[in-house]
Write a protein that holds these residues in place. Structure first.
Motif, short mmCIF file in Angstrom:
data_model
loop_
_atom_site.label_atom_id
_atom_site.label_comp_id
_atom_site.label_asym_id
_atom_site.label_seq_id
_atom_site.Cartn_x
_atom_site.Cartn_y
_atom_site.Cartn_z
N UNK A 165 0.81 -1.22 0.00
CA UNK A 165 0.00 0.00 0.00
C UNK A 165 0.85 1.28 0.00
N UNK A 166 1.74 1.48 0.98
CA UNK A 166 2.50 2.74 0.97
C UNK A 166 3.38 2.88 -0.26
N UNK A 167 3.93 1.76 -0.75
CA UNK A 167 4.77 1.84 -1.94
C UNK A 167 3.97 2.35 -3.13
N UNK A 168 2.79 1.77 -3.34
CA UNK A 168 1.97 2.17 -4.49
C UNK A 168 1.51 3.62 -4.37
N UNK A 169 1.05 4.01 -3.18
CA UNK A 169 0.50 5.36 -3.03
C UNK A 169 1.59 6.40 -3.22
N UNK A 170 2.75 6.19 -2.62
CA UNK A 170 3.82 7.18 -2.75
C UNK A 170 4.31 7.26 -4.19
N UNK A 171 4.51 6.11 -4.81
CA UNK A 171 4.97 6.12 -6.20
C UNK A 171 3.94 6.76 -7.13
N UNK A 175 4.31 10.07 -9.35
CA UNK A 175 4.28 9.86 -10.79
C UNK A 175 5.29 8.84 -11.26
N UNK A 176 5.72 7.94 -10.35
CA UNK A 176 6.68 6.89 -10.71
C UNK A 176 5.93 5.79 -11.44
N UNK A 177 6.33 5.40 -12.64
CA UNK A 177 5.64 4.33 -13.37
C UNK A 177 5.64 3.03 -12.59
N UNK A 178 4.59 2.24 -12.77
CA UNK A 178 4.47 0.98 -12.02
C UNK A 178 5.63 0.04 -12.28
N UNK A 218 18.75 9.42 -9.75
CA UNK A 218 18.71 9.41 -11.21
C UNK A 218 17.29 9.17 -11.72
N UNK A 219 16.56 8.29 -11.04
CA UNK A 219 15.18 8.01 -11.45
C UNK A 219 14.32 9.26 -11.36
N UNK A 220 14.35 9.94 -10.22
CA UNK A 220 13.46 11.08 -10.04
C UNK A 220 13.92 12.28 -10.88
N UNK A 221 15.21 12.45 -11.05
CA UNK A 221 15.67 13.59 -11.83
C UNK A 221 15.36 13.42 -13.32
N UNK A 222 15.38 12.18 -13.79
CA UNK A 222 14.97 11.93 -15.18
C UNK A 222 13.48 12.25 -15.36
N UNK A 223 12.67 11.85 -14.40
CA UNK A 223 11.25 12.17 -14.47
C UNK A 223 11.01 13.67 -14.35
N UNK A 224 11.80 14.32 -13.47
CA UNK A 224 11.64 15.76 -13.27
C UNK A 224 11.95 16.53 -14.54
N UNK A 225 12.99 16.11 -15.25
CA UNK A 225 13.33 16.78 -16.50
C UNK A 225 12.18 16.68 -17.50
N UNK A 226 11.54 15.53 -17.52
CA UNK A 226 10.41 15.34 -18.43
C UNK A 226 9.22 16.18 -17.99
N UNK A 227 8.96 16.23 -16.66
CA UNK A 227 7.79 16.96 -16.16
C UNK A 227 7.97 18.47 -16.28
N UNK A 228 9.20 18.93 -16.33
CA UNK A 228 9.42 20.36 -16.51
C UNK A 228 8.86 20.82 -17.84
N UNK A 231 4.32 18.95 -17.80
CA UNK A 231 3.78 18.72 -16.46
C UNK A 231 2.47 17.96 -16.49
N UNK A 232 2.26 17.17 -15.43
CA UNK A 232 1.01 16.45 -15.23
C UNK A 232 0.46 16.83 -13.86
N UNK A 233 -0.42 16.00 -13.31
CA UNK A 233 -1.01 16.32 -12.01
C UNK A 233 -0.25 15.66 -10.86
N UNK A 234 0.89 15.02 -11.12
CA UNK A 234 1.59 14.31 -10.05
C UNK A 234 2.45 15.26 -9.22
N UNK A 235 3.00 14.69 -8.13
CA UNK A 235 3.76 15.50 -7.17
C UNK A 235 5.08 15.98 -7.75
N UNK A 236 5.72 15.18 -8.57
CA UNK A 236 6.98 15.64 -9.19
C UNK A 236 6.72 16.89 -10.02
N UNK A 237 5.64 16.90 -10.79
CA UNK A 237 5.31 18.09 -11.58
C UNK A 237 5.10 19.31 -10.69
N UNK A 238 4.39 19.09 -9.58
CA UNK A 238 4.13 20.20 -8.66
C UNK A 238 5.42 20.75 -8.07
#
Length: 424
Positions: A165-171, A175-178, A218-228, A231-238
């Motif tokens: 549960x916590x893993x899925x909700x936080x990811x 905006x971390x892909x499954x 590296x995982x989150x920074x790659x996603x952050x570069x894409x969300x910049x 952007x979507x509705x996820x927390x990284x975008x925010x």
């Protein structure tokens, strides 16, 4: 002094029979550790311990073990005296500032840097924001119980229920892909694996920690570069697009915050759910009482589970100046270690503290840290996840029981590695 012939350990009769810096102490059964901390609480002043050997450098000058509720609350209210940033709060030994912040983010900072970072990220963790994820939490809990019932008895409650549960909700929030969820879980286990041999030998610990941290960054920074750019509705975008009073997170700050969120948010909630299920197994009368009014009893039951689970055993502080507290004089530069687990069992605050009582009120536990600026940012989310998960379990699997927990060998995290589902 007597020695147990089975384990070879010294029996705990007085406070001189154990050492909180010895990892052998943290391998003792829970009942022995509870007895040990009771002995420490009965002493007129905190015990001073030598520091254990540290894999990144020589042993430090030692620390005062704070085990009483009053002391921990007092320290938490005066961050200007008891700082977190000088060597880090998540370890007893001093760590290089860069490494401490890499793994601890805000936890290992003091104001004004701590206040700035918390101001940027806190808007995503208000009760109003967390309520937006309510449906996601309920859907995840429903699916987890569906799978539990399909699998039947004999499985591992930790991996099948508590960790999912916590893993899925936080990811999902981030905006971390499954496809990367297991990757995140494996790295967080390494970071909080302590000295448990299941996570590797001590000689390679530093390399494993750094590698796990770098991979999450590296995982989150790659996603952050894409969300910049998109952007979507996820927390990284925010977070990457946040501009609070002209302030935004740097890439390094975002990476460190992500490590803090997935490690602290995942591991601690997982262990609270695991130990909560064991408490219900051991106390069928409390389970029966909860079943009489699941929604009504849930808020207080959550607090009682967190009190007794106390997923984080301690945090450390260092004094910025000379200070007297509760009759003890501390000097500038002294270290104090706040043992939350012990404070949550303090007889001076909690009547019959070892009793599991889902209606306990008041319940001023420090399971989310003491009051003050370092109170857990994710407390609202953790409460929501624990409440929804147990609500689903109680409604659909009211007779679920689990076996003895296999504990994590760690002085920092009160972790559970495995726990068998013995009855559905």
């Amino acid at each position: 002094m007597s020695v147990d012939p089975t384990t070879g350990r010294t029996s705990i009769i007085t406070a001189a029979d154990f050492d909180l810096s010895d990892y052998d102490f943290w391998a003792r059964p829970m009942a022995e550790r509870e007895h040990a901390f009771r002995l420490l609480r009965e002493l007129p002043r905190p015990v001073f311990y030598e520091e254990p050997e540290f894999f990144l450098g020589p042993a430090g000058p030692g620390y005062h073990a704070l085990v009483r509720h009053a002391d921990i609350v007092a320290v938490s209210r005066f961050p200007e005296v008891f700082c977190s940033g000088d060597g880090g709060a998540t370890n007893i030994a001093d760590m290089p500032a860069e490494l401490a912040e890499y793994f601890g983010s805000m936890i290992n900072m003091d104001d004004p840097r701590h206040a700035r970072l918390r101001r940027i990220v806190s808007r995503s963790f208000t009760p109003k924001m967390i309520r937006q994820f309510e449906d996601d939490v309920r859907r995840a809990a429903t699916e987890i119980v569906d799978d539990l019932l399909a699998a039947g008895p004999g499985g591992d409650f930790v991996s099948q229920v508590a960790a999912r549960l916590p893993l899925k909700i936080i990811c999902d929030m981030m905006g971390i892909p499954e496809r990367d969820h297991q990757f995140v879980l494996d790295r967080s286990n390494i970071i909080l694996g302590g000295f448990d041999p299941d996570f590797g030998d001590i000689d390679g610990l530093a390399d494993r920690l750094l590698a796990a941290g770098m991979e999450l960054q590296q995982l989150v920074q790659a996603l952050a570069a894409h969300r910049t750019e998109r952007p979507t509705s996820d927390l990284i975008s925010s977070l990457v697009n946040a501009n609070i009073d002209g302030e935004a997170l740097t890439p390094a700050e975002l990476g460190s915050f992500f490590i803090l969120l997935v490690v602290a948010g995942n591991e601690t909630t997982r262990n609270a759910i695991s130990r909560g299920m064991r408490l219900l197994t051991e106390h069928p009368a409390e389970r029966a009482r909860w079943l009489t009014d699941i929604a009504g009893h849930t808020p207080k039951a959550i607090e009682e589970i967190i009190r007794l689970a106390a997923p984080v055993n301690f945090m450390r502080r260092k004094l910025t100046r000379d200070h007297e507290m509760n009759g003890t004089f501390y000097r500038a530069g002294d270290k104090v270690v706040l043992f939350y687990w012990s404070a949550n069992r303090d007889e001076a605050v909690f009547a019959d503290p070892h009793r599991f009582d889902i209606t306990r009120d008041p319940n001023p536990h420090v399971g989310f840290g003491g009051s003050g600026p370092h109170f857990c940012l994710g407390a609202h989310l953790a409460r929501r996840e624990i409440g929804v998960m147990f609500g689903e379990l109680l409604r659909r699997v009211p007779h679920l029981e689990v076996g003895e927990p296999e504990p994590l060998l760690s002085s920092f995290i009160n972790g559970v590695k495995h726990m068998e589902v013995t009855r559905l």
